[in-house]
Design a protein around this motif. Structure first.
Motif, mmCIF file in Angstrom:
data_model
loop_
_atom_site.group_PDB
_atom_site.id
_atom_site.type_symbol
_atom_site.label_atom_id
_atom_site.label_comp_id
_atom_site.label_asym_id
_atom_site.label_seq_id
_atom_site.Cartn_x
_atom_site.Cartn_y
_atom_site.Cartn_z
ATOM 1 N N GLY A 218 0.811 -1.208 0.000
ATOM 2 C CA GLY A 218 0.000 0.000 0.000
ATOM 3 C C GLY A 218 0.845 1.259 0.000
ATOM 4 O O GLY A 218 2.079 1.213 0.028
ATOM 5 N N TYR A 219 0.170 2.410 -0.007
ATOM 6 C CA TYR A 219 0.897 3.685 0.003
ATOM 7 C C TYR A 219 0.020 4.753 0.649
ATOM 8 O O TYR A 219 -1.207 4.635 0.735
ATOM 9 N N GLU A 220 0.701 5.799 1.119
ATOM 10 C CA GLU A 220 0.002 6.937 1.715
ATOM 11 C C GLU A 220 -0.325 7.962 0.642
ATOM 12 O O GLU A 220 0.306 7.990 -0.430
ATOM 13 N N ARG A 221 -1.284 8.775 0.935
ATOM 14 C CA ARG A 221 -1.649 9.842 0.004
ATOM 15 C C ARG A 221 -0.453 10.764 -0.209
ATOM 16 O O ARG A 221 0.219 11.178 0.736
ATOM 17 N N GLY A 222 -0.156 11.076 -1.463
ATOM 18 C CA GLY A 222 0.952 11.967 -1.786
ATOM 19 C C GLY A 222 2.306 11.296 -1.796
ATOM 20 O O GLY A 222 3.332 11.962 -1.956
ATOM 21 N N ALA A 223 2.344 9.955 -1.648
ATOM 22 C CA ALA A 223 3.628 9.258 -1.607
ATOM 23 C C ALA A 223 4.379 9.386 -2.932
ATOM 24 O O ALA A 223 5.608 9.358 -2.965
ATOM 25 N N PHE A 224 3.645 9.521 -4.016
ATOM 26 C CA PHE A 224 4.257 9.705 -5.331
ATOM 27 C C PHE A 224 3.212 10.355 -6.236
ATOM 28 O O PHE A 224 2.032 10.482 -5.870
ATOM 29 N N THR A 225 3.639 10.767 -7.383
ATOM 30 C CA THR A 225 2.730 11.429 -8.332
ATOM 31 C C THR A 225 1.580 10.501 -8.701
ATOM 32 O O THR A 225 1.800 9.362 -9.122
ATOM 33 N N GLY A 226 0.390 10.977 -8.510
ATOM 34 C CA GLY A 226 -0.786 10.173 -8.815
ATOM 35 C C GLY A 226 -1.393 9.491 -7.612
ATOM 36 O O GLY A 226 -2.482 8.916 -7.707
ATOM 37 N N ALA A 227 -0.721 9.557 -6.462
ATOM 38 C CA ALA A 227 -1.253 8.933 -5.242
ATOM 39 C C ALA A 227 -2.185 9.929 -4.556
ATOM 40 O O ALA A 227 -1.842 10.557 -3.557
ATOM 41 N N TYR A 228 -3.397 10.060 -5.119
ATOM 42 C CA TYR A 228 -4.335 11.063 -4.620
ATOM 43 C C TYR A 228 -5.063 10.599 -3.355
ATOM 44 O O TYR A 228 -5.667 11.405 -2.653
ATOM 45 N N ALA A 229 -5.034 9.320 -3.088
ATOM 46 C CA ALA A 229 -5.663 8.790 -1.867
ATOM 47 C C ALA A 229 -4.832 7.623 -1.373
ATOM 48 O O ALA A 229 -4.104 6.972 -2.136
ATOM 49 N N ALA A 230 -4.922 7.357 -0.078
ATOM 50 C CA ALA A 230 -4.166 6.250 0.512
ATOM 51 C C ALA A 230 -4.717 4.914 0.007
ATOM 52 O O ALA A 230 -5.908 4.781 -0.293
ATOM 53 N N TYR A 231 -3.846 3.911 -0.092
ATOM 54 C CA TYR A 231 -4.223 2.570 -0.551
ATOM 55 C C TYR A 231 -3.640 1.565 0.430
ATOM 56 O O TYR A 231 -2.441 1.598 0.724
ATOM 57 N N GLU A 232 -4.482 0.661 0.957
ATOM 58 C CA GLU A 232 -4.033 -0.232 2.015
ATOM 59 C C GLU A 232 -3.146 -1.376 1.531
ATOM 60 O O GLU A 232 -2.411 -1.968 2.325
ATOM 61 N N GLY A 233 -3.185 -1.719 0.263
ATOM 62 C CA GLY A 233 -2.340 -2.779 -0.262
ATOM 63 C C GLY A 233 -2.997 -4.151 -0.205
ATOM 64 O O GLY A 233 -3.893 -4.399 0.601
ATOM 65 N N LYS A 234 -2.541 -5.047 -1.079
ATOM 66 C CA LYS A 234 -3.127 -6.381 -1.177
ATOM 67 C C LYS A 234 -2.925 -7.197 0.099
ATOM 68 O O LYS A 234 -3.807 -7.968 0.496
ATOM 69 N N LEU A 235 -1.767 -7.054 0.743
ATOM 70 C CA LEU A 235 -1.509 -7.859 1.935
ATOM 71 C C LEU A 235 -2.457 -7.468 3.075
ATOM 72 O O LEU A 235 -2.953 -8.333 3.796
ATOM 73 N N LYS A 236 -2.721 -6.206 3.219
ATOM 74 C CA LYS A 236 -3.657 -5.760 4.256
ATOM 75 C C LYS A 236 -5.066 -6.230 3.940
ATOM 76 O O LYS A 236 -5.857 -6.532 4.851
ATOM 77 N N GLN A 237 -5.408 -6.329 2.657
ATOM 78 C CA GLN A 237 -6.723 -6.827 2.270
ATOM 79 C C GLN A 237 -6.919 -8.279 2.688
ATOM 80 O O GLN A 237 -8.043 -8.732 2.875
ATOM 81 N N ALA A 238 -5.813 -9.007 2.844
ATOM 82 C CA ALA A 238 -5.885 -10.411 3.270
ATOM 83 C C ALA A 238 -5.770 -10.555 4.776
ATOM 84 O O ALA A 238 -5.632 -11.676 5.280
ATOM 85 N N ASP A 239 -5.845 -9.447 5.503
ATOM 86 C CA ASP A 239 -5.668 -9.467 6.965
ATOM 87 C C ASP A 239 -6.575 -10.509 7.618
ATOM 88 O O ASP A 239 -7.785 -10.544 7.377
ATOM 89 N N GLY A 240 -5.996 -11.368 8.408
ATOM 90 C CA GLY A 240 -6.745 -12.430 9.068
ATOM 91 C C GLY A 240 -6.822 -13.702 8.264
ATOM 92 O O GLY A 240 -7.194 -14.754 8.776
ATOM 93 N N GLY A 241 -6.473 -13.617 6.982
ATOM 94 C CA GLY A 241 -6.597 -14.774 6.101
ATOM 95 C C GLY A 241 -5.259 -15.292 5.617
ATOM 96 O O GLY A 241 -4.286 -15.354 6.361
ATOM 97 N N THR A 242 -5.224 -15.631 4.326
ATOM 98 C CA THR A 242 -4.039 -16.258 3.732
ATOM 99 C C THR A 242 -3.696 -15.539 2.443
ATOM 100 O O THR A 242 -4.583 -15.158 1.675
ATOM 101 N N VAL A 243 -2.408 -15.348 2.200
ATOM 102 C CA VAL A 243 -1.958 -14.783 0.932
ATOM 103 C C VAL A 243 -1.040 -15.792 0.245
ATOM 104 O O VAL A 243 -0.199 -16.423 0.889
ATOM 105 N N LEU A 244 -1.254 -15.979 -1.052
ATOM 106 C CA LEU A 244 -0.371 -16.806 -1.864
ATOM 107 C C LEU A 244 0.506 -15.886 -2.700
ATOM 108 O O LEU A 244 0.005 -15.126 -3.526
ATOM 109 N N LEU A 245 1.813 -15.947 -2.458
ATOM 110 C CA LEU A 245 2.773 -15.207 -3.267
ATOM 111 C C LEU A 245 3.246 -16.147 -4.375
ATOM 112 O O LEU A 245 4.225 -16.894 -4.206
ATOM 113 N N ASP A 246 2.521 -16.144 -5.483
ATOM 114 C CA ASP A 246 2.841 -17.034 -6.590
ATOM 115 C C ASP A 246 4.027 -16.473 -7.369
ATOM 116 O O ASP A 246 4.206 -15.260 -7.459
#
Length: 470
Positions: A218-246
């Protein structure tokens, strides 16, 4: 232990998806459809152990009508009716239709599961307790039928998956492309205590290197050009579950360092962030690459390798378990029969022998793709050599001899109509003419009238392929 097959006939896509997920989680094999005609064809092709029918269905046939038709075919098959309009008259009608149980909407899912268990037990079927799939100790493996194979290596892998799933250890899955690494990861998740939480698959090879960290963490708002809003990232979306790094071997070194920290501390920092974000997840990694060679080359971190390689599952290539090929063929034929409303019974025995001799570099995925292509426009009940597309046919052992047999078979079956024969062989007319010249197959007007192809070289018999189903 047999996994009961349950037919679900429901035209509401949301309800269908909900019942599918619920029954899978509790150790059943859902067979899904939304209309009566397809439901009857499905039962005829592959028997089920119980049926769940919605009262209101598309067309003029109701769930009650469908129940009567099913009972005419199999009076012992348990049927559960779901309805949004429960009335006294409906209660009487369900009794007359010999429906075993019915539930009003919205569903009380616990009561539905208890009813399913009771009705299946009445047929002598051993089933899971209703709490199966929630992380408790269970004797079987949820969705084990999806990992097709009776060869010793596959039986050992299934037993190991069942054990590993009950832990929270990280897992490294290795194997050639097409061996089923993502499927194994899904089975580990579905049989774990995290089954009710998200399962997210990330293909490290498909994410551009410059975006890997921001996509994963994920990234914070303003972290780079085009980052107009914060993004939690795919790993945070799997919080509590399982992630497969294929394709973990393709992950950039910079991202590998952050994954290592996540495994150590259960925290990560977003791009442009200054605080740690807690992430609770199980990590499964998969690769078809040689990680030892990557570590020696300095492109993969040894410390990350040892963090990931707690439990290790090595999937065998298909050529190392050839006895499973007939099982896989039947499995894929059944799958595509259901999806495309086909009625293919099997594959000619001689063709099966050819398939057993092929090395399948693309493994199970390649085998599945071949069956899918065969069934696209198949209009018979049996797959023979003529139905195999050329891209696969030329790879099979002895294809030179059988190519001539395939041409003769196609010509005989189409009464020497070359356009139809070319279509049957998945060739253009020009390709067919070229093959006729190659194999010295000619015809004359008299022979054409008698539907008899003639070989201009030495006399060659051309019996049709054996039609014994698999």
């Amino acid at each position: 232990m047999k996994m009961p097959r349950i037919l679900i006939v429901e035209d509401n896509s949301h309800m269908l998806a909900f019942l599918n997920a619920t029954l899978e989680r509790h150790g059943f094999i859902p067979v899904l459809t939304s209309d009566c005609e397809h439901a009857l064809r499905t039962i005829a092709l592959a028997p089920v152990d119980l049926a769940i029918l919605d009262y209101r269905l598309p067309g003029q046939t109701s769930g009650l009508d469908l129940a009567r038709l099913i009972k005419q075919r199999d009076a012992r098959l348990p049927i559960i009716l779901i309805t949004a309009h429960s009335t006294e008259n409906l209660t009487i009608e369900t009794q007359e239709a010999r429906i075993d149980d019915y539930f009003p909407k919205p569903l009380a899912i616990k009561d539905l599961l208890v009813s399913i268990q009771r009705l299946l037990a009445s047929r002598g079927l051993c089933t899971r307790p209703a709490s199966a799939g929630t992380g408790g100790s269970v004797p079987g493996l949820i969705d084990a039928h999806r990992l097709v194979g009776s060869a010793a290596p596959m039986q050992e892998i299934k037993a190991y998956i069942r054990k590993v799933a009950q832990t929270d250890s990280n897992v490294l899955i290795t194997g050639e492309t097409g061996t089923g690494k993502e499927l194994v990861a899904e089975l580990i998740h579905k049989n774990s205590k995290r089954a009710g939480k998200p399962f997210i698959c990330l293909n490290c090879a498909a994410i551009p290197e410059s975006l890997t960290e921001s996509e994963l963490f994920g990234y914070e708002r303003g972290a780079f050009t085009g980052a107009y809003a914060a993004y939690e990232g795919k790993l945070k979306q799997a919080d509590g579950g399982t992630v497969l790094l294929d394709e973990i071997g393709d992950m950039p070194l910079s991202a590998q360092a952050k994954v290592l920290r996540l495994l150590d501390k259960k925290t990560a920092q977003r791009v442009g962030g200054r605080r740690d974000v807690a992430i609770d997840l199980r990590v499964i990694a998969a690769t078809n690459q040689d990680l030892d060679a990557l570590m020696a080359a300095g492109t993969f971190r040894r410390d990350l390798y040892y963090r990931l390689n707690v439990a290790h599952i090595s999937l065998p290539p298909l050529r190392a378990r050839r006895k499973d090929i007939p099982l896989l063929l039947r499995h894929f034929i059944c799958e595509f029969n259901t999806r495309r409303t086909k009625q293919v019974r099997g594959i000619a025995s001689e063709l099966v022998e050819r398939l057993l001799q092929y090395d399948w570099p693309g493994n199970v995925r390649e085998l599945r793709n071949m069956i899918e292509v065969c069934l696209i426009d198949l209009d018979t009940h049996l797959i023979d050599f003529t139905h195999i597309p050329e891209q696969y046919r030329v790879k099979l052992p002895g294809c030179g001899i059988n190519e001539k047999e395939a041409i003769l078979s196609a010509l005989l079956s189409t009464r020497w109509n070359k356009s139809q024969a070319a279509q049957k062989l998945h060739w253009s007319r020009m390709t067919l003419y070229r093959k006729l010249t190659k194999h010295h197959i000619v015809s004359s007007r008299s022979e054409t009238e008698h539907d008899t192809p003639v070989l201009s070289d030495t006399e060659v018999s051309h019996p049709l392929l054996d039609v014994t189903p698999v």
